[in-house]
Structures are given as structure tokens and as C-alpha cells.
Design a protein around this motif. Structure first.
Motif, short mmCIF file in Angstrom:
data_model
loop_
_atom_site.label_atom_id
_atom_site.label_comp_id
_atom_site.label_asym_id
_atom_site.label_seq_id
_atom_site.Cartn_x
_atom_site.Cartn_y
_atom_site.Cartn_z
N LEU A 1 21.61 44.76 -2.38
CA LEU A 1 21.23 43.40 -2.76
C LEU A 1 22.38 42.42 -2.54
O LEU A 1 23.55 42.78 -2.60
N ALA B 1 21.03 37.93 -5.47
CA ALA B 1 19.95 38.74 -6.04
C ALA B 1 20.43 39.50 -7.28
O ALA B 1 19.69 39.65 -8.26
N ILE B 2 21.68 39.94 -7.25
CA ILE B 2 22.23 40.67 -8.40
C ILE B 2 22.33 39.71 -9.59
O ILE B 2 21.99 40.06 -10.72
N LEU C 1 18.97 39.26 -11.08
CA LEU C 1 18.55 40.41 -11.89
C LEU C 1 19.10 40.28 -13.30
O LEU C 1 18.42 40.56 -14.28
N GLU C 2 20.34 39.81 -13.36
CA GLU C 2 20.96 39.67 -14.67
C GLU C 2 20.24 38.58 -15.47
O GLU C 2 19.96 38.75 -16.65
N ALA D 1 16.98 39.82 -16.85
CA ALA D 1 16.99 41.06 -17.64
C ALA D 1 16.46 40.87 -19.05
O ALA D 1 15.78 41.74 -19.59
N PRO E 1 14.93 43.41 -2.87
CA PRO E 1 14.58 44.57 -3.69
C PRO E 1 13.35 45.26 -3.11
O PRO E 1 12.65 44.70 -2.26
N LYS F 1 9.31 41.52 -13.45
CA LYS F 1 10.17 40.33 -13.44
C LYS F 1 11.45 40.53 -12.63
O LYS F 1 11.96 39.60 -12.02
N LEU F 2 11.96 41.77 -12.62
CA LEU F 2 13.21 42.02 -11.88
C LEU F 2 12.98 41.90 -10.38
O LEU F 2 13.77 41.30 -9.66
N LEU F 3 11.87 42.47 -9.93
CA LEU F 3 11.51 42.36 -8.51
C LEU F 3 11.34 40.89 -8.14
O LEU F 3 11.89 40.42 -7.14
N ALA G 1 12.48 38.23 -9.49
CA ALA G 1 13.73 37.47 -9.54
C ALA G 1 14.60 37.77 -8.32
O ALA G 1 15.09 36.86 -7.64
N ALA G 2 14.79 39.06 -8.04
CA ALA G 2 15.68 39.43 -6.93
C ALA G 2 15.08 39.02 -5.58
O ALA G 2 15.80 38.63 -4.66
#
Ligand SMILES: *Cc1c(COP(=O)(O)O)cnc(C)c1O
Length: 451
Positions: A98, A102-103, A106-107, A110, A301, A329-331, A333-334
Motif C-alpha cells: 500500500l 492508503a496506510i 486505514l488508520e 480504523a 488493497p 470500511k478499511l477496503l 478507505a484504502a
């Protein structure tokens, strides 16, 4: 056995190894417990103690070794590695690394987030709106977009929505025999498609399929035409395939949709990969639904991207199965951060000039020479897209040639370095390794060569 011969008797240094309770009470270890939980920390402590009993760590350094080991333990047991294979989308190494953006996303995603909540009204909002907008901005040829779990989910959702139970007698999806792909680990796309009820109507032969083959196949049972990019093989020689534009005309003349699975997910043409289809071109040529993976050349991702005409994307999104393949949500977002952000690492790696790679590799060789007085050879080494993209296309580059036995030793490092072996040598390709790692890379290789 006499007492003095006992392995822990007398002035045996092993007696000086700190006890578990004492180690667990250290302030740094206490803090690690908060982060990792008691069990993981105990495992690390026990591991260092047994290394000390084996004489690999002196008793006086056990405390320090425990603290150092805990620093590199992550809350999940994945081991971050350096990819020195030159294979950019390495399926076994997690495909796309990533981007920093993107990282960061993810944060941000989270904790609690407004993934499905309208902050202005305080009411429920539409899910994934900003990701959809980012996709549409990156691909203006699409009228609508939907992100699901992965490429396989996108394909099976589309097939089920268009030709699954509930589609009346229209259950057939027409596909060329030259595009019946197995994408790895025995996974066949045709079996996936048929698993929920649609029927594949095969046309043509392995090497040649003509427009007339498709024409003959169309009838009252046809639900859609499908074109799949042969992402991991090429058919050479006496070949013929029907292009997207022609297939789209045929489909539309019969009021049918054309689905195109492009695999890797380039948004726009890539000069280094002239045979790799793009989302934009497929739509411009008339495809109604185009799908791709989010973690191949999109560089994001794991995700399945579905782009296309509004009525078809909506039909797919409304299908009950869509809920089972919903992006989390993580997918979301990234993916948004990747698509809206700067060039992701996979495309950076693809675009690195061979000359720059050569310079870097030569520098690495000199850095190792300074440390161990051995000059390693720098040899031409082709990188690959990997992960079912750019099949058979070499990406010119360079590698450091070191003794073959180093390959397994590099894998055994605290942060493993994954290299390839060929012709009795281990080849280290820096294409997919961030440049700031080079110093550490040189030290790690030199340390192994000194042994
Ligand atoms: C990789 C690939 C898929 C599957 O995508 P995943 O994201 O791995 O599920 C489907 N079709 C083609 C052509 C592919 O290359």
C-alpha cells in the motif's frame, strides 16, 4: 550422572539467565503487554530464555534481547518482508504494497467513522460514496462504480445478478474457449461463474474464436457476453480473437450486456505493458460492465472494482449477493486513498528506469565490498508484473548476484529478504524495495557473507 555433570549445575552460566517473572516485570515488557497481550509477550520471553540456554545469548544480555525482540513483534503474526524478487505484484507476498496515503487512510478508518452516516443530518448515509466518487473521477468513461471484496467476488456477483437464479430462462454467459482461465491454486473462473447457477456457453477454439462463433451462440437463453483478459498466459501463433468494440456491437444488437474482466485494473494505457487492457478503453469500446482487481496494477488493497453503465452497475449492486461481498470500511478507505492519490508503489516499481536500478545495485555492491571486501557481480535481471498481469512481459532491470546458499539465510533474517535463485546463484533485485532500505540491505547481506 554425577551432579557436576548436570547441564545446569555449579557455575553454569545458565543459572544467571533471568527468571520469567523478573523479565515480565520490566517496564518495557509491561508496555509490550498492553500492546500485544500477555500470551504473545510470554512466548517471546520464553524464546529468548531458551536461546540463552542454548548459548546463543549471554545471560547478561537476555533483558536487552527480550526488549529488542518485543519491538519487532507485531500484534498479528504476519512477518513483513523485503521483496527482492523483482516480481511487482507477488501473489505470495501480499500482492500490492500500500501507498503511504492508503496506510494513513486505514488508520483513519480504523475507529468509528462516517462510512454510512451523514454528519450534516445525523441520519444514515449512503455507504462508500467517496470511494465511488474517486473511482468515477479516475475513470470518467464509467457512469457508475461499485467496490466489492475482490476480483473473484466482482465476477461472481455480476454473473449471478445477470444470469443466476431469478434471471428467468436467460442463464447463459457466452465465453471464448481461449479465455477459460485458471488463475492459480486450481482456481478456475468458469467454475466460479457456474457455482451460483449461470451456464457458460463456450464458443470458438483455444487459439481462434471469431465473431460468427459468438453470433451462432446467441439465443433466448443468452444473458450476457463475457470477455476475460488472459492475464497469466499468452496464446501465440495461429490465433484470432474478437475485440471489445466488435463484441459490444454484437451484444447491443441483441439487447445484451457485454462484461469485460480485465484482471489487473489499469485505468489508462501503460506503455510498458501494451497488451494490458484498461478500464477506460474497455468502457470506451462499448463494454457495459468492466471488472478488475484492486490489488494488482491499481496498487491498492484487495478489492473488486466494478465500473460501467449505470443501469447494469445498479442491477448488480441491488442483487442480494452484493451484501455478502460488501467492501468493509478499511477496503473503502484504502482504495479511495490509492485511486485519488499519487502513483502507488506498484506503478513506481514498474516505471523505475533500468539505469537507475543498475546504479542502485552497483552502489549496493560497493557498500557490501566496503564491509566484507568481496565485490559481488551486478547482472541483468528482468522483473515481472506478476499476479496475473503483463504475462510474459519482461521488465528490464538488474540484480546483485550472491552465493546461492544466501537465499535461505536471507529468508531466515528477523526481517526476511525474499530473493530468487537461478543458475546456482541468489539474485537480489531492488526494484520492489524502497531505496531508503538500501543501507540495511547492504549490512544484512554483508553480515551473512562474513559468516
Ligand atoms: C486476478 C484475476 C481475477 C481474480 O481477482 P482477485 O482479486 O484475485 O479475486 C479475475 N479475473 C482475472 C482475469 C484475473 O486476472
Amino acid at each position: 550422572m554425577s551432579r557436576t555433570a548436570s547441564p545446569v549445575a555449579g557455575d553454569d552460566p545458565r543459572r544467571r539467565i533471568p527468571r520469567t517473572d523478573a523479565l515480565l516485570a520490566l517496564e518495557e515488557v509491561e508496555r509490550a503487554k498492553q500492546r500485544l497481550g500477555e500470551e504473545r509477550v510470554r512466548d517471546v520471553v520464553r524464546d529468548v530464555q531458551s536461546r540463552a540456554r542454548a548459548g546463543e545469548v549471554v545471560p547478561e544480555e537476555v533483558e536487552g534481547a527480550v526488549i529488542a525482540a518485543l519491538e519487532s513483534v507485531h500484534a498479528c503474526t504476519f512477518t513483513p518482508v523485503l521483496n527482492a524478487t523483482g516480481v511487482i505484484v507477488h501473489t505470495n507476498l501480499g500482492r500490492a504494497p500500500l501507498s503511504p496515503q492508503a496506510i494513513d487512510a486505514l488508520e483513519a478508518a480504523a475507529g468509528y467513522v462516517d462510512v454510512e452516516f451523514d454528519l450534516a443530518t445525523g441520519l444514515r448515509g449512503k455507504r462508500g460514496v467517496s470511494t465511488r466518487e474517486a473511482l468515477l473521477k479516475a475513470c470518467p468513461a464509467a457512469q457508475d462504480a461499485l467496490a466489492v471484496n475482490n476480483g473473484a467476488a466482482a465476477l461472481s456477483l455480476i454473473a449471478t445478478a445477470l444470469a443466476g437464479p431469478g434471471s428467468g430462462k436467460r442463464r447463459e454467459i457466452v465465453l471464448s474457449r481461449g479465455e477459460m482461465i485458471e488463475i492459480g491454486a486450481g482456481f478456475r473462473l468458469t467454475e466460479l461463474i457456474e457455482s451460483t447457477g449461470p451456464v457458460i456457453h463456450e464458443v470458438g477454439t483455444t487459439n481462434r474464436t471469431h465473431l460468427a462463433d459468438y453470433e451462432k451462440a446467441l439465443g433466448e437463453s443468452t444473458a450476457a457476453l463475457l470477455k476475460i483478459h488472459a492475464s497469466n498466459y499468452v496464446i501465440k501463433g495461429f490465433t484470432s480473437a474478437v475485440g471489445i468494440a466488435e463484441l459490444a456491437d454484437l451484444a447491443h444488437a441483441h439487447d445484451l450486456p457485454l462484461i469485460v474482466d480485465i484482471g489487473s485494473g489499469l485505468f489508462s494505457p501503460e506503455p510498458l505493458l501494451p497488451d494490458e487492457p484498461t478500464l477506460t478503453e474497455a468502457l470506451e469500446q462499448g463494454a457495459d460492465l468492466v471488472l478488475a482487481s484492486g490489488d494488482k496494477l491499481v496498487g491498492g488493497p484487495q478489492a473488486g472494482l466494478i465500473l460501467g453503465k449505470k443501469e447494469w452497475v445498479e442491477r448488480v449492486a441491488r442483487h442480494p449477493l452484493a451484501r455478502a461481498m460488501r467492501a468493509d470500511k478499511l477496503l473503502l478507505a484504502a482504495l479511495e486513498a490509492t485511486v485519488a492519490g499519487p502513483t502507488p508503489p506498484v506503478l513506481e516499481a514498474l516505471h523505475t528506469e533500468p539505469a537507475a536500478l543498475k546504479t542502485r545495485t552497483e552502489k549496493l555492491a560497493r557498500a557490501i565490498h566496503e564491509r566484507v571486501n568481496v565485490m559481488c557481480e551486478v547482472v541483468p535481471h528482468d522483473g515481472r508484473v506478476g499476479g496475473g498481469g503483463g504475462a510474459e512481459v519482461p521488465i528490464p532491470g538488474w540484480a546483485l548476484r550472491v552465493p546461492e546458499h544466501l537465499a535461505s539465510e536471507l529468508r531466515a533474517l528477523e526481517r526476511p529478504i525474499i530473493a530468487t535463485t537461478r543458475d546456482g546463484a541468489c539474485l537480489i533485485d531492488v526494484r520492489c524495495i524502497p531505496e531508503f532500505e538500501d543501507d540495511e540491505l547492504a549490512s544484512a547481506i554483508a553480515a551473512l557473507m562474513k559468516r
